[in-house]
Design a protein around this motif. Sequence first.
Motif, PDB file in Angstrom:
ATOM      1  N   MET A 330      60.052  29.587  48.968  1.00 60.20           N
ATOM      2  CA  MET A 330      59.493  29.564  47.618  1.00 60.20           C
ATOM      3  C   MET A 330      60.309  28.635  46.720  1.00 60.20           C
ATOM      4  N   ALA A 331      61.623  28.664  46.887  1.00 59.12           N
ATOM      5  CA  ALA A 331      62.483  27.808  46.078  1.00 59.12           C
ATOM      6  C   ALA A 331      62.228  26.333  46.385  1.00 59.12           C
ATOM      7  N   LEU A 332      61.994  26.013  47.678  1.00 55.66           N
ATOM      8  CA  LEU A 332      61.685  24.627  48.034  1.00 55.66           C
ATOM      9  C   LEU A 332      60.380  24.174  47.387  1.00 55.66           C
ATOM     10  N   ALA A 333      59.399  25.077  47.381  1.00 52.45           N
ATOM     11  CA  ALA A 333      58.098  24.717  46.797  1.00 52.45           C
ATOM     12  C   ALA A 333      58.167  24.676  45.270  1.00 52.45           C
ATOM     13  N   GLY A 334      58.969  25.554  44.678  1.00 54.77           N
ATOM     14  CA  GLY A 334      59.147  25.551  43.226  1.00 54.77           C
ATOM     15  C   GLY A 334      57.853  25.733  42.459  1.00 54.77           C
ATOM     16  N   GLU A 335      57.588  24.834  41.513  1.00 49.56           N
ATOM     17  CA  GLU A 335      56.430  24.938  40.641  1.00 49.56           C
ATOM     18  C   GLU A 335      55.119  24.629  41.355  1.00 49.56           C
ATOM     19  N   ARG A 336      55.187  24.048  42.543  1.00 48.63           N
ATOM     20  CA  ARG A 336      53.947  23.775  43.282  1.00 48.63           C
ATOM     21  C   ARG A 336      53.225  25.052  43.681  1.00 48.63           C
ATOM     22  N   MET A 337      53.929  26.168  43.646  1.00 51.14           N
ATOM     23  CA  MET A 337      53.303  27.447  43.977  1.00 51.14           C
ATOM     24  C   MET A 337      52.500  28.013  42.805  1.00 51.14           C
ATOM     25  N   ARG A 338      52.707  27.504  41.609  1.00 47.13           N
ATOM     26  CA  ARG A 338      52.041  28.066  40.443  1.00 47.13           C
ATOM     27  C   ARG A 338      50.573  27.652  40.433  1.00 47.13           C
ATOM     28  N   PRO A 339      49.644  28.608  40.340  1.00 51.26           N
ATOM     29  CA  PRO A 339      48.213  28.257  40.299  1.00 51.26           C
ATOM     30  C   PRO A 339      47.909  27.354  39.112  1.00 51.26           C
ATOM     31  N   ARG A 340      47.095  26.343  39.356  1.00 49.15           N
ATOM     32  CA  ARG A 340      46.811  25.378  38.295  1.00 49.15           C
ATOM     33  C   ARG A 340      45.892  25.963  37.235  1.00 49.15           C
ATOM     34  N   LYS A 341      44.861  26.632  37.671  1.00 46.86           N
ATOM     35  CA  LYS A 341      43.912  27.208  36.718  1.00 46.86           C
ATOM     36  C   LYS A 341      43.705  28.672  37.078  1.00 46.86           C
ATOM     37  N   PRO A 342      44.617  29.515  36.684  1.00 44.25           N
ATOM     38  CA  PRO A 342      44.470  30.926  37.026  1.00 44.25           C
ATOM     39  C   PRO A 342      43.232  31.530  36.375  1.00 44.25           C
ATOM     40  N   LYS A 343      42.548  32.380  37.139  1.00 49.05           N
ATOM     41  CA  LYS A 343      41.357  33.039  36.610  1.00 49.05           C
ATOM     42  C   LYS A 343      41.749  34.091  35.590  1.00 49.05           C
ATOM     43  N   PRO A 344      40.912  34.284  34.574  1.00 47.85           N
ATOM     44  CA  PRO A 344      41.162  35.406  33.662  1.00 47.85           C
ATOM     45  C   PRO A 344      41.150  36.711  34.425  1.00 47.85           C
ATOM     46  N   ALA A 345      41.913  37.686  33.946  1.00 53.22           N
ATOM     47  CA  ALA A 345      42.030  38.960  34.645  1.00 53.22           C
ATOM     48  C   ALA A 345      40.674  39.620  34.888  1.00 53.22           C
ATOM     49  N   ALA A 346      39.764  39.450  33.931  1.00 46.59           N
ATOM     50  CA  ALA A 346      38.451  40.093  34.060  1.00 46.59           C
ATOM     51  C   ALA A 346      37.621  39.514  35.188  1.00 46.59           C
ATOM     52  N   GLU A 347      37.912  38.253  35.583  1.00 41.75           N
ATOM     53  CA  GLU A 347      37.114  37.616  36.628  1.00 41.75           C
ATOM     54  C   GLU A 347      37.718  37.757  38.018  1.00 41.75           C
ATOM     55  N   ARG A 348      38.953  38.261  38.087  1.00 42.94           N
ATOM     56  CA  ARG A 348      39.600  38.381  39.387  1.00 42.94           C
ATOM     57  C   ARG A 348      38.995  39.531  40.180  1.00 42.94           C
ATOM     58  N   GLY A 349      38.749  39.286  41.465  1.00 38.28           N
ATOM     59  CA  GLY A 349      38.271  40.347  42.349  1.00 38.28           C
ATOM     60  C   GLY A 349      36.895  40.863  42.028  1.00 38.28           C
ATOM     61  N   ARG A 350      35.978  39.991  41.537  1.00 36.63           N
ATOM     62  CA  ARG A 350      34.656  40.465  41.140  1.00 36.63           C
ATOM     63  C   ARG A 350      33.886  41.106  42.291  1.00 36.63           C
ATOM     64  N   PRO A 351      33.838  40.497  43.498  1.00 39.19           N
ATOM     65  CA  PRO A 351      33.102  41.149  44.606  1.00 39.19           C
ATOM     66  C   PRO A 351      33.672  42.526  44.939  1.00 39.19           C
ATOM     67  N   PHE A 352      34.998  42.663  44.841  1.00 41.80           N
ATOM     68  CA  PHE A 352      35.613  43.952  45.180  1.00 41.80           C
ATOM     69  C   PHE A 352      35.328  44.994  44.113  1.00 41.80           C
ATOM     70  N   ARG A 353      35.180  44.536  42.867  1.00 42.94           N
ATOM     71  CA  ARG A 353      34.834  45.478  41.807  1.00 42.94           C
ATOM     72  C   ARG A 353      33.439  46.065  42.060  1.00 42.94           C
ATOM     73  N   GLY A 354      32.516  45.212  42.489  1.00 45.34           N
ATOM     74  CA  GLY A 354      31.180  45.716  42.812  1.00 45.34           C
ATOM     75  C   GLY A 354      31.198  46.678  43.982  1.00 45.34           C
ATOM     76  N   TRP A 355      32.018  46.370  44.996  1.00 43.65           N
ATOM     77  CA  TRP A 355      32.070  47.244  46.178  1.00 43.65           C
ATOM     78  C   TRP A 355      32.649  48.618  45.835  1.00 43.65           C
ATOM     79  N   VAL A 356      33.755  48.647  45.081  1.00 39.97           N
ATOM     80  CA  VAL A 356      34.373  49.935  44.789  1.00 39.97           C
ATOM     81  C   VAL A 356      33.477  50.770  43.875  1.00 39.97           C
ATOM     82  N   ARG A 357      32.734  50.121  43.013  1.00 34.86           N
ATOM     83  CA  ARG A 357      31.784  50.883  42.189  1.00 34.86           C
ATOM     84  C   ARG A 357      30.689  51.483  43.049  1.00 34.86           C
ATOM     85  N   LEU A 358      30.252  50.746  44.075  1.00 35.92           N
ATOM     86  CA  LEU A 358      29.204  51.245  44.960  1.00 35.92           C
ATOM     87  C   LEU A 358      29.672  52.466  45.738  1.00 35.92           C
TER      88      LEU A 358
END
Length: 908
Positions: A330-358
């Motif tokens: 991780m130290a070798l990779a440094g900032e390259r590990m940081r996601p460039r465009k992180p999704k808003p929290a509300a949009e993360r895991g949308r398919p799984f949210r539908g499954w757990v509700r089902l």
Amino acid sequence: MSSFLHALGRAAYRHKWRTILVWALVMGVLGGTAGLISRSFDNEFTIPGAPAQVALDQLSRTFPEVGGTSASMIVIAPEGSDVESPDVREAVEARLDDFEALDFVDTAANPYDDLVEGTISDDGRAVIVQVQIPGDAQAVTDAQREQLVAVAEELQADLPGSTASMGGEIFNMSVPGFSIVEVIGVVVALVVLIITLGSLVAAGMPLLTALLGVGVTMTILLGSTAFAAINSTTPMLAVMLGLAVGIDYALFILSRHRELLADGLDAEESAARSVATAGSAVVFAGVTVIIALVGLAIAQIPFLTVMGLFAALGVAVAVVVALTLLPALMALAGERMRPRKPKPAAERGRPFRGWVRLVTRVPALTVAVVVVGSVLLSLPARDLTLALPNAGENEIGTPARTTYDLQSEYFGPGFNGPLIVTAGIIGSDDPLGVMDGLKADIEAMPGVQSVPLATPNQNADTGIVQIVPTTGPSDPATADLVERLREMEDDWLDEYDVPTAVTGATAIQIDVSDRLGGALLPFGIFVVGLSLVLLTMVFRSIAVPIKATLGYLLSIGVAFGLTTLVFNGGHGAELIGLERPGPIISFLPILLMGILFGLAMDYEVFLVSRMREDHVHGRPAREAVQSGFVGSAPVVTAAAVIMFAVFAFFVPEGEGAIKPIAFALAVGVAFDAFVVRMTLVPAVMALLGERAWWLPGWLERRLPALDVEGEQLHRQLELADWPGPDAGQVAHVEGLAVEGLLGPVDLDLDPGEVLVVQGAPAQRAALLMGLAGRLAPDAGRARIAGELLPGAGGAIRRRSGYVDATLQPDVERGLETLSRRRPPLALVDGADALSTPGARQALDRLIRSAQERRDQAVVLGVATASVVADLIAGPHQYLELDPEPAPALATAPEQTTSDALATRKDPR
């Protein structure tokens, strides 16, 4: 745990090149050592002390002519001829001398001898030549096997149109190897990693760490062949399991690292926290797998114990690599590990949210469907047939398999699994009559095809009866015949006055299978009991461990059921490259139970710990089920797909025992992850609601806490600046209390200060042991020698010294040790009870040294403060404890105040 891992992850990150160099050196040294000392694998499946093994060992000493190991050559006469024709007979007998001319061969029996029976087939087309070799099959080298095969090839060349095939015990070993298909499994894992992590650099790290872990494990395993008997299935199992868990464990930590980077955390702190939080779960998951694999020793079968130990070693190495080498990468990779465009929290895991509700919409229906389906898929397991591997399961075209099939065709399946009955005839006055009687009795038994040999040895002290069953070595009917022969031992002792025993390679395999079957129940109790205890400690709940264990049992049942359908029943055999259905290797059930237990607990921990974390932070139980599922399901899904791919791609080209083991693990992992953990678990948690987290108070107090979610680390980070610069530098205490013993206490201690605590023995012991990290308080908080209490008890114990003058036999020595060690906090209980001048002088030196150097604070527990007043000249405090027992504490640690403090006097 989380605090230690936080420091470990930070250290590995800061010293990345040093960490990488250490692992490179480890790999190089182990690899070089293994290359110098490694030996061949040992594929003897034996049990020391088993009846058949004991009888065979005895037979090797008293009847060496039939001891050792053997090879057999089957000769099929040319079309239109038979083995009695002069040219065939002459060619066969000519090769007997060639066999005996080999320096490692003892004898080659003439199949045409009048004293030898059963070596010529009923139709006269085939003849068997038995070649006896001293020692065991493992001692025979590949070069020696090639010499035997060369003799058979010469015979076949001398008889155009004939077939001569070499096989037997020394050719039965089939060493599994790797193929391109297994590599495809790794490629699939890489694709899943890229999709999950969203970065090619990040995706390569789990593969790199997993391959290094497997490499280290394999070098240790290969080097160990110089000192222990290791069968050829062990390295394949270690590679398969090491790859799967190595990739998954790294994935869990990397996923958390990417989440923290997406939230804007500094890269170094993100790596350290990832190792501390996800790494804590990895450690727990790895430990459960390791304990289950080491628990295979319960069966008391050496080769199975060795398999479990090296598989456990592979898991342990995978855990250590993930916790150390991964943060360095991780130290070798440094900032390259940081996601460039992180999704808003509300949009993360949308398919799984539908499954757990089902699955939680009507949770009772979900539970019913999963349970009923699991039971139906488990029903075929009632017909599970087990046996140890034999030449009939080797790859088509190998010498052992060709000979096995030809012998079955011309002599019957039982010829490949002969049995031997030994008789101790040393006390008999008619040894030949005894042997004839035994032969007649055995020939009349059902399941016996023939008795080709019944003879005493040259000393007339041991006799053998060779039996050819009507069924093959893996057929349950052969095991029934062995049981009938053993039931006759008492009758033969009464009739002939000779002890008898059943032995031979087939009987030994049957004994091994029986021992394995008998070990299933105690091992199952061990695994189930272990899961209940461990999960209760982790989740502080009664319902969660029971639910997790029942889910594991459903997964085991389905894995057994589907494996039975395919390998015993032949359903879909062509899809996995299974040539023909047959028995499953005997140690698969116990091995599957151990491995799947650990993997199932992995998914349980990663899913439910996030649910518990959300619930602890204030979400209602049902809402926490959904939020926790959405937060953890993506990485669990990726981990399960990777593990399934690694196991599944060992199935098509897998040989011998590996094919059914890989299939059962692939099926078990897939069912447990996607049906049990990601469908049944959220439904049950939603059904239980708040009751899922209920734990009796008396059990809560007695269970050790396993901080898998890193709660203590979060607390330490939140209180990093507490209590501030004006507080005591050695100890700052707010509201510290122990229910029934000690009321809330506040105090501050600086270096060079002495605190005299006056009170009843139990009260002051509770305070002093609490300050020393040896007793967990029920309320309050403290900073002791830089460490936080409650939570860092272990670190506080290392940075403090405690002497109980009322109990310790050599008090003077204990006080001298405190003076020499100079911990930041020195605590002496019963200081007024010092009975010798030497002990009192040692206490005086401790106090004076602390006050002069100002690098140590001293706490004295006394019944009467005036007794030690003359020892204290510098800064000091008095604390008189309330004589009334502390009431039950209903408030949280943060809510206690100093209102109920005992009286403090400071005469400075």
